[in-house]
Scaffold this motif. Structure first.
Motif, PDB file in Angstrom:
ATOM      1  N   GLU A 223       3.056  -3.197  -3.078  1.00 43.97           N
ATOM      2  CA  GLU A 223       3.463  -2.155  -2.132  1.00 43.97           C
ATOM      3  C   GLU A 223       3.747  -2.761  -0.755  1.00 43.97           C
ATOM      4  OE1 GLU A 223       0.908   1.526  -4.047  1.00 43.97           O
ATOM      5  OE2 GLU A 223       0.255   0.679  -2.155  1.00 43.97           O
ATOM      6  N   GLU A 224       4.908  -2.432  -0.201  1.00 46.83           N
ATOM      7  CA  GLU A 224       5.244  -2.846   1.160  1.00 46.83           C
ATOM      8  C   GLU A 224       4.704  -1.843   2.171  1.00 46.83           C
ATOM      9  OE1 GLU A 224       9.491  -3.217   1.317  1.00 46.83           O
ATOM     10  OE2 GLU A 224       9.504  -5.013   0.065  1.00 46.83           O
TER      11      GLU A 224
ATOM     12  N   PHE B   2       8.251   1.069  -0.941  1.00 45.67           N
ATOM     13  CA  PHE B   2       8.990  -0.014  -0.312  1.00 45.67           C
ATOM     14  C   PHE B   2       9.535   0.483   1.010  1.00 45.67           C
ATOM     15  CE2 PHE B   2       9.289  -1.095  -4.853  1.00 45.67           C
ATOM     16  CZ  PHE B   2       8.718  -2.353  -4.804  1.00 45.67           C
TER      17      PHE B   2
END
Length: 113
Positions: free
Chosen positions: A82-83, A100
Motif C-alpha cells: 500500500e502506498e 495507490f
C-alpha cells in the motif's frame, strides 16, 4: 501427516488449531500472520481448509493480504504494497480504492501499522 503433539496447534504447520488465528507454514512475520500465528494489524487472512479424517489431515495454509480502506497503510517496509490508505475506497481523493497514490497527489502523514 500432522504430528500428534500438534493437535492443539503448532504454529507454522499450516493448520489452524487451538488459539491460532492463521497459519501460513511460517513463523516469520510481516506477511499478515505473525510468529505466534496471530493476524497482524491491517491484514486479513483467509482460513485454511482443514478436514480431519482419523488422524490424516488435508489442508491448505492461510493466505493473507492487506486491508485497503481500513486507514492503516501497510507499505513495503511492513510486508505490504500500500502506498496510502485514507480509510475509504473512494477514487479521486488522492488515494485510490486500491491504496495507490493517484496522479497529481502527494501523500504524507497518516498511520503506518
Amino acid at each position: 501427516m500432522l504430528d500428534h503433539k500438534c493437535l492443539e496447534g503448532c504454529c507454522g504447520d499450516g493448520v489452524i488449531l487451538g488459539n491460532e488465528q492463521c497459519d501460513d507454514f511460517s513463523t516469520i512475520g510481516l506477511d499478515g500472520c505473525d510468529s505466534k500465528c496471530q493476524i497482524e494489524p491491517g491484514w486479513m487472512c483467509s482460513p485454511n481448509n482443514t478436514s480431519i479424517k482419523s488422524l490424516t489431515f488435508s489442508y491448505t495454509a492461510s493466505t493473507c493480504h492487506t486491508i485497503c480502506g481500513d486507514g492503516l497503510r501497510i507499505g513495503p517496509d511492513k510486508g505490504g504494497a500500500e502506498e496510502c490508505d485514507d480509510g475509504n475506497l473512494v477514487d479521486g481523493d488522492g488515494c485510490s480504492s486500491q491504496c495507490f497514490v493517484e496522479q497529481g497527489y502527494v501523500c504524507s502523514g497518516g498511520t503506518n501499522s
